[in-house]
Design a protein around this motif. Structure first.
Motif, short mmCIF file in Angstrom:
data_model
loop_
_atom_site.label_atom_id
_atom_site.label_comp_id
_atom_site.label_asym_id
_atom_site.label_seq_id
_atom_site.Cartn_x
_atom_site.Cartn_y
_atom_site.Cartn_z
N ASP A 161 10.75 4.76 -29.64
CA ASP A 161 10.16 6.10 -29.58
C ASP A 161 11.09 7.15 -30.16
O ASP A 161 10.65 8.11 -30.81
N TYR A 165 13.39 6.51 -32.53
CA TYR A 165 13.42 6.26 -33.98
C TYR A 165 12.27 6.98 -34.67
O TYR A 165 12.47 7.70 -35.66
N TYR A 166 11.07 6.78 -34.15
CA TYR A 166 9.91 7.37 -34.82
C TYR A 166 9.85 8.89 -34.62
O TYR A 166 9.24 9.59 -35.42
#
Length: 328
Positions: free
Chosen positions: A171, A173-174
């Motif tokens: 979560d 990372y995105y």
């Protein structure tokens, strides 16, 4: 009192090169400079990710505000959150009596560059995710959050498949990779090598306050055959070393480090059989029309490392073929 924070020293004009892969990365970075979306710079160590981060900041509406860089790998594990978010007076043993602001508050209204983001501990990652979502930080030892206005640019040298999960929460990372930007390794933009050498020679001579220094043709050829595992940083440091140690106005082969001299092609080892001539001609033809070595390897149906080995075996110079492609 807010501590003095460094400003960006690099702009897009400082990024040297005209290769398609580099220009594509610059295009994405320039787009990022027109908004406040989170950016994730991806690329090997030494490719210049912080230069890109500073250039984005310098071209943005936040250019007059602080640019604060943090190497996440260098943060002590037990002090990560206090370093990033600050702490209240007496929050822990050894804390300052009046507390301290963290990197986020130091970068308020500006840009925070989080290098090696995958090195943050999991607890700190969860806290960072909340800061990004809510736009506020809570100092260690306090309960009241503080509003901040910070643009975050993160960087990693790991590929997504290697960082998501094992090192970085998916979560987070995105949340950071809204605008991913891949900064290419030097081996994928060898047509930029002459431009980089010219710039670094001028910079080194200016830094060391000496007359201009050039490179012998044989040295240029050897640099073109090197695969540059340390990327642009390795090249820049090599040029500085050569200029510092050179006694004359021209660097020769004998001035190169042993590892570069040993990588030179032995003419006696070059295969001059008809089959080798045919493969050499095909490699030259593909390289002359390809955008870069990666595209050439794809057309030939081989790995890029295999292409470099065959080029070395047949005496094909990367610099020569790159210049052919640059004239298209």
């Amino acid at each position: 009192m807010r501590p003095t924070t460094p400003a960006a020293r690099y702009a897009f004009d400082h990024i040297v090169g005209r290769s398609p892969v580099l220009l594509d990365a610059i295009r994405i970075a320039r787009t990022a400079s027109t908004n406040d979306l989170p950016v994730l710079l991806r690329g090997e160590s030494g490719v210049g990710k912080e230069v890109f981060a500073q250039a984005i900041h310098a071209a943005s509406a936040r250019a007059r505000a602080p640019f604060v860089a943090v190497n996440c790998a260098a943060l002590p594990g037990e002090l990560v959150e206090s370093e990033l978010f600050g702490y209240a007076p007496g929050a822990f043993t050894g804390a300052r009596r009046d507390g301290a602001i963290g990197k986020f508050e130091a970068a308020d209204r500006g840009t925070l560059f989080l290098d090696e983001i995958g090195e943050l501990p999991r607890d700190a990652q969860a806290a960072l995710l909340r800061v990004l979502q809510e736009g506020e930080v809570t100092r260690v030892g306090e309960a009241q959050p503080r509003r901040i206005d910070v643009r975050v640019i993160a960087a990693t040298q790991r590929a997504p498949v290697a960082i998501i999960g094992p090192a970085l929460r998916a979560d987070l990372y995105y949340r950071l990779a809204v605008l991913p930007c891949d900064v290419p390794p030097l081996r994928d933009r060898m047509s930029d090598l002459p431009l980089l050498v010219e710039r670094f020679l001028a910079d080194a001579c200016s830094e060391l306050r000496r007359a201009p220094v050039g490179l012998a043709p044989e040295v240029h050829s050897m640099l073109a055959r090197h695969t540059w595992p340390g990327n642009v940083r390795e090249l820049r440091n090599l040029i500085r070393r050569l200029v510092a140690l050179s006694a004359g106005d021209c660097v020769g082969v004998a001035d190169l480090p042993a590892e570069l001299r040993s990588a030179a092609i032995d003419p006696a080892a070059v295969d001059d059989s008809p089959a080798a001539d045919e493969e050499t001609a095909r490699i030259l033809a593909v390289l002359a029309s390809a955008r870069n070595a990666s595209d050439a390897a794809r057309v030939l149906g081989i790995a890029r490392s295999t292409l470099y080995r065959r080029m070395k075996r047949h005496g094909v110079e990367i610099q020569h073929t790159a210049q052919l492609a640059a004239r298209r």
